[in-house]
Write a protein that holds these residues in place. Sequence first.
Motif, PDB file in Angstrom:
ATOM      1  N   LYS A  50      28.032 -17.050  24.769  1.00 20.30           N
ATOM      2  CA  LYS A  50      27.312 -15.916  23.833  1.00 20.30           C
ATOM      3  C   LYS A  50      28.778 -14.750  23.740  1.00 20.30           C
ATOM      4  O   LYS A  50      28.412 -13.855  23.597  1.00 20.30           O
ATOM      5  CB  LYS A  50      26.152 -15.251  24.480  1.00 20.30           C
ATOM      6  CG  LYS A  50      24.908 -16.195  24.768  1.00 20.30           C
ATOM      7  CD  LYS A  50      23.984 -15.311  25.402  1.00 20.30           C
ATOM      8  CE  LYS A  50      22.628 -16.322  25.514  1.00 20.30           C
ATOM      9  NZ  LYS A  50      22.340 -16.940  24.399  1.00 20.30           N
ATOM     10  N   LEU A  54      27.216 -11.282  22.948  1.00 20.35           N
ATOM     11  CA  LEU A  54      27.238 -10.611  24.162  1.00 20.35           C
ATOM     12  C   LEU A  54      28.364 -10.041  24.796  1.00 20.35           C
ATOM     13  O   LEU A  54      28.686  -9.111  25.231  1.00 20.35           O
ATOM     14  CB  LEU A  54      26.329 -11.448  24.919  1.00 20.35           C
ATOM     15  CG  LEU A  54      26.076 -10.691  26.387  1.00 20.35           C
ATOM     16  CD1 LEU A  54      25.332  -9.223  26.313  1.00 20.35           C
ATOM     17  CD2 LEU A  54      25.193 -11.739  27.192  1.00 20.35           C
TER      18      LEU A  54
ATOM     19  N   ASP B  27      22.188  -2.048  29.508  1.00 20.83           N
ATOM     20  CA  ASP B  27      21.287  -2.761  28.657  1.00 20.83           C
ATOM     21  C   ASP B  27      21.934  -4.230  28.712  1.00 20.83           C
ATOM     22  O   ASP B  27      21.368  -5.186  28.630  1.00 20.83           O
ATOM     23  CB  ASP B  27      20.839  -2.362  27.625  1.00 20.83           C
ATOM     24  CG  ASP B  27      19.799  -1.291  27.606  1.00 20.83           C
ATOM     25  OD1 ASP B  27      19.341  -1.042  28.587  1.00 20.83           O
ATOM     26  OD2 ASP B  27      19.741  -0.592  26.581  1.00 20.83           O
ATOM     27  N   ARG B  31      21.525  -8.401  30.660  1.00 22.78           N
ATOM     28  CA  ARG B  31      21.412  -9.735  29.984  1.00 22.78           C
ATOM     29  C   ARG B  31      22.227 -10.735  30.469  1.00 22.78           C
ATOM     30  O   ARG B  31      22.014 -11.867  30.063  1.00 22.78           O
ATOM     31  CB  ARG B  31      21.754  -9.522  28.377  1.00 22.78           C
ATOM     32  CG  ARG B  31      20.817  -8.698  27.671  1.00 22.78           C
ATOM     33  CD  ARG B  31      21.165  -8.048  26.463  1.00 22.78           C
ATOM     34  NE  ARG B  31      21.429  -9.413  25.588  1.00 22.78           N
ATOM     35  CZ  ARG B  31      22.366  -9.318  24.371  1.00 22.78           C
ATOM     36  NH1 ARG B  31      22.562  -8.027  23.864  1.00 22.78           N
ATOM     37  NH2 ARG B  31      22.179 -10.392  23.444  1.00 22.78           N
TER      38      ARG B  31
END
Lengths: 212, 212
Positions: A50, A54, B27, B31
Motif C-alpha cells: 500500500k 498508506l 491513525d 492501520r
Amino acid sequence: MGFRLISNCRSEPIVGEDRQDIEALIDLMARLPGLGPRSARRAVLHLIKKRGRLMSPLATQMQLVADTARECITCGNIGTGDLCGICASEKRAIGEICVVEDVSDLWAMERAGGFKGRYHVLGGTLSALDAVGPEDLRIPALIQRVMDEQVHEVILALNATVDGQTTAHYISDELAGRCAVTSLAQGVPIGGELDYLDDGTISAALKARKSV
Amino acid sequence: MGFRLISNCRSEPIVGEDRQDIEALIDLMARLPGLGPRSARRAVLHLIKKRGRLMSPLATQMQLVADTARECITCGNIGTGDLCGICASEKRAIGEICVVEDVSDLWAMERAGGFKGRYHVLGGTLSALDAVGPEDLRIPALIQRVMDEQVHEVILALNATVDGQTTAHYISDELAGRCAVTSLAQGVPIGGELDYLDDGTISAALKARKSV
Ligand SMILES: [Zn+2]
Ligand SMILES: [Zn+2]
C-alpha cells in the motif's frame, strides 16, 4: 526472455542488494514497542503493498511530527510550541494540577474527560532499583509550579505500582502544607496501569479522589 | 508565569489543536498489521521521545522505500527495478521455480537458504469463499514462464492450509506433462504458515520435497 541476458556480477547477499533499503526499514520498524523482527517484516510488506495510499502519507506525517513535536516547557506534555495546547488554553482551570508519570497517562486522562485543570508529566517514577531520584524527574519543577501558580490542589494520577505509590508518597510529603494533595482512588486496580484502563474507570477514580 | 498571559481563543478539542498532527499519525500507524489504536499511540509516543535518532530516520527510510520499491515484472517479488535482485542475478539457477503465496514466504525461504533457483509469487491462493480464481493470481504467468524458460522443476512452497493445498493441486494439474512438480514435504505442520516456521524446518522440508 530478457532477464537471462542481464549481466549482474555483484557478489551479493542471498536476497540481492535491492533488499538492503527494505532491510534497513525493517530494522528501524523493529525498534518500535510491540513490534519484533517478524511483525516488523509483516508491517513493512503491508506498507510496500500500500505504498501509495498508506506508506507515503505515513512517512510524510511521521516526518512532520518529528520536525514539529516538542515537550511543553511547563508541564512536559507533547505539543508543537513552547507551551502545549493545554497549558496555552485559557479554558483550563489554573490552580489544579494533575500529576502523571507519562504523556500516555495524560492522554488517557484526557480521553476519560472530567478533568479541567492542567497537568504535570513527571517523566517516570522514583526507583531505588534503577537509581531514579527526584532530580531525574520533573519533581523540583512541580514544587516550583505549586509555589508560582498558587496551586490549591495537586491530584496524583500515578500508576498503582510500587514505584508509582512510592513517588506519590514522596510528592505528598514535599507538598505538605503548600496545597491539598489528592490521588485517584476508587477503581484503579492494584498493579494496574492507567493507560490500560477503560475511560469509565478513570472517570470514577477521579470523582472519588481522596486526600493523601 | 507567562503561560497565563497567552491569549488562546480557539474553540478547541479537549486536548488542543496541537495534537491533531499526532492524532493523524496515530491513525495511520493503527492501520499497520499487528498494531491497534492503543499500541499505535504507544509507538507514536515512543517515536516522539526518540524523534531525532529514530523517528526522523524512520520517516526518511520509509519515504525512500515508498518511492523506490516495486514488484518484479517476472516473479512478483519486491525490488527496486523492473527485475528483482533474484531474477536479475546470474547466480540463481534457471529452470527451477519455487512458487510461494506471498513475498513474506519468499523472504522466509531465502532466510532458510538452500534454494538456489528463482521464485514465482502468486499473490494469494485460490479461494472459493473469497471468489479468487486463477486469473486473480499470477498463475497464468507461471504457466507461461514454465514454457518460456524451459523449466524442469516447479517446487510448490505453499502454506499447508486448505486454500494453499487446493492451489497446489490446481497448479500441479495445469503443469502436468510440462515439468516436474514437487512440494515441500516433511516438517511443514498441518495448518502451518511458512512465515512462522523456523529456518531449519523449512530447510528440511525443502530437502525432503516429493513429487505431487
Ligand atoms: Zn503544557
Ligand atoms: Zn523477480
